[in-house]
Design an enzyme around this catalytic site. Structure first.
Site, PDB file in Angstrom:
ATOM      1  N   HIS A 194       0.855  -1.181   0.000  1.00 19.56           N
ATOM      2  CA  HIS A 194       0.000   0.000   0.000  1.00 19.56           C
ATOM      3  C   HIS A 194       0.895   1.236   0.000  1.00 19.56           C
ATOM      4  CE1 HIS A 194      -3.843  -1.970   1.863  1.00 19.56           C
ATOM      5  NE2 HIS A 194      -3.253  -2.756   0.976  1.00 19.56           N
TER       6      HIS A 194
ATOM      7  N   GLU B 126       0.898   3.913   1.728  1.00 22.30           N
ATOM      8  CA  GLU B 126       1.323   4.366   3.052  1.00 22.30           C
ATOM      9  C   GLU B 126       2.498   3.548   3.574  1.00 22.30           C
ATOM     10  OE1 GLU B 126      -1.761   3.525   1.956  1.00 22.30           O
ATOM     11  OE2 GLU B 126      -3.258   4.193   3.401  1.00 22.30           O
TER      12      GLU B 126
END
Length: 146
Positions: free
Chosen positions: A47, A49
């Site tokens: 992901h 992040e």
């Protein structure tokens, strides 16, 4: 947030869910940036992040990011919320809420839960309309394909 949106655009163009993330330091200098790469890397943890936090740790040569801010186009999921807590990031700024897996405010609030040993500041709704439209357009385009 504009840079995160541009990264999300690049992710979407590469066939990924369009999410981008940027980490800046206390002086608002870019430390790291990333976009979703789950499909390209065949990695369920890729992901935006998580990738941005990993890159920030490498760049700063420490895992504690307590003087940094994470900007991300979509509210983080439970996995990313856990990584945010572990990184000790000071602030998370996100664009649009995630009504399915949002884990900072919308569905659950992991960062403020009693089980969390770190409680970053959370700012939501920054360029929310742009971030939401980016995701909606990408998913609408995918639904039209056979």
């Amino acid at each position: 947030m504009s840079r995160a949106i541009a990264l999300a655009d690049a992710a979407g163009n590469a066939g990924e869910v369009p999410v981008g993330a940027v980490v800046v330091d206390a002086e608002n200098q870019l430390v790291s940036e990333a976009e979703n790469r789950k499909e390209r890397d065949h990695d369920p943890t890729a992901h935006a992040e998580v990738l941005a936090l990993r890159a920030a740790g490498r760049s700063l040569q420490q895992w504690r990011l307590d003087q940094c801010t994470l900007y991300v186009t979509l509210e983080p999921c439970p996995m990313c919320a856990g990584a945010i807590i572990q990184s000790r990031i000071s602030t998370v700024v996100y664009g649009t809420d995630d009504p399915k897996t949002g884990s900072l405010r919308t569905v659950v609030n992991i960062v403020d839960a009693p089980c969390s040993n770190h409680h970053p500041d959370v700012v939501s709704g920054i360029l929310a309309r742009t971030c939401a439209e980016q995701l909606q357009t990408w998913f609408a385009t995918r639904r039209l394909k056979p």
